[in-house]
Design an enzyme around this catalytic site. Structure first.
Site, PDB file in Angstrom:
ATOM      1  N   GLN A  78      -8.779 -17.083  -8.377  1.00 18.32           N
ATOM      2  CA  GLN A  78      -7.417 -15.762  -7.966  1.00 18.32           C
ATOM      3  C   GLN A  78      -6.769 -16.123  -7.265  1.00 18.32           C
ATOM      4  O   GLN A  78      -6.220 -16.605  -6.611  1.00 18.32           O
ATOM      5  CB  GLN A  78      -8.592 -14.989  -6.871  1.00 18.32           C
ATOM      6  CG  GLN A  78      -7.670 -13.951  -6.601  1.00 18.32           C
ATOM      7  CD  GLN A  78      -8.558 -12.910  -6.240  1.00 18.32           C
ATOM      8  OE1 GLN A  78      -9.882 -12.664  -5.981  1.00 18.32           O
ATOM      9  NE2 GLN A  78      -7.807 -11.759  -6.070  1.00 18.32           N
ATOM     10  N   PHE A  79      -5.412 -16.506  -7.884  1.00 19.98           N
ATOM     11  CA  PHE A  79      -3.982 -17.015  -7.467  1.00 19.98           C
ATOM     12  C   PHE A  79      -3.569 -16.590  -6.104  1.00 19.98           C
ATOM     13  O   PHE A  79      -3.129 -16.649  -5.507  1.00 19.98           O
ATOM     14  CB  PHE A  79      -2.999 -17.170  -8.721  1.00 19.98           C
ATOM     15  CG  PHE A  79      -2.184 -16.283  -9.252  1.00 19.98           C
ATOM     16  CD1 PHE A  79      -1.196 -15.797  -7.967  1.00 19.98           C
ATOM     17  CD2 PHE A  79      -2.874 -15.215  -9.982  1.00 19.98           C
ATOM     18  CE1 PHE A  79      -0.424 -14.006  -8.590  1.00 19.98           C
ATOM     19  CE2 PHE A  79      -2.292 -14.382  -9.914  1.00 19.98           C
ATOM     20  CZ  PHE A  79      -0.650 -13.817  -9.777  1.00 19.98           C
ATOM     21  N   THR A  80      -3.822 -15.222  -6.240  1.00 20.28           N
ATOM     22  CA  THR A  80      -3.273 -13.606  -5.597  1.00 20.28           C
ATOM     23  C   THR A  80      -3.824 -14.252  -4.007  1.00 20.28           C
ATOM     24  O   THR A  80      -3.412 -13.684  -2.962  1.00 20.28           O
ATOM     25  CB  THR A  80      -3.662 -12.308  -5.312  1.00 20.28           C
ATOM     26  OG1 THR A  80      -5.059 -12.581  -5.553  1.00 20.28           O
ATOM     27  CG2 THR A  80      -3.068 -12.470  -6.834  1.00 20.28           C
TER      28      THR A  80
END
Length: 150
Positions: A78-80
């Site tokens: 999850q890059f966020t």
């Protein structure tokens, strides 16, 4: 490397209507990578997560690890998690590792976790639009950042 660890009674990941991961008692781990992450970060993080004593013992005290309870795990990229919200209202993802760096880190994280746990770890799919469902047990949610080891 940042991780959000959630103790779950159950969790699943669905992609395009197909359930690709499904666990009962265990951990749902969301991971986000930045360019500076390396094997040292991965080793530290996987060991820390696998050995976190966040499951109840017979006295209802959080004193057991995922290994102790033979629990299951799902790891989702999850890059966020690398979002910066310092300026304005639109998060910046400049710190998030680009796919050419993040994908090998994600794959290495999965392999290292499987070695640490001695069993298969279920996953999402890097870059996919995933629907993640969970029943958080407790709720117990812990955030770990390899750049801020408190």
């Amino acid at each position: 490397m940042k991780a959000v660890i959630q103790r779950v009674s159950r969790a699943s990941v669905t992609i395009e209507g197909i359930k690709v991961a499904n666990i009962q008692k265990g951990l749902l781990v969301l991971v986000g990578f930045e360019d500076a992450d390396n094997d040292f970060d991965l080793d530290w993080m996987t060991s820390k997560i696998a050995n976190l004593r966040i499951f109840d013992d017979e006295n209802h005290v959080m004193n057991l690890s995922l290994k102790d309870v033979d629990g299951e795990m799902i790891i989702v990229s999850q890059f966020t998690l690398q979002a910066s919200t310092k300026k304005g209202n639109r998060p910046s993802y400049l710190k998030a590792a680009k796919p050419e760096i993040a994908i090998p880190l994600y794959e290495s994280c999965i392999r290292k976790m499987e070695i640490e746990l001695g069993k298969k770890v279920q996953t999402g799919k890097f870059g996919a639009d995933m629907k993640v469902e969970l029943l958080n047990d407790g709720p117990v949610t812990i955030i770990i950042d390899t750049k801020n080891k408190e």
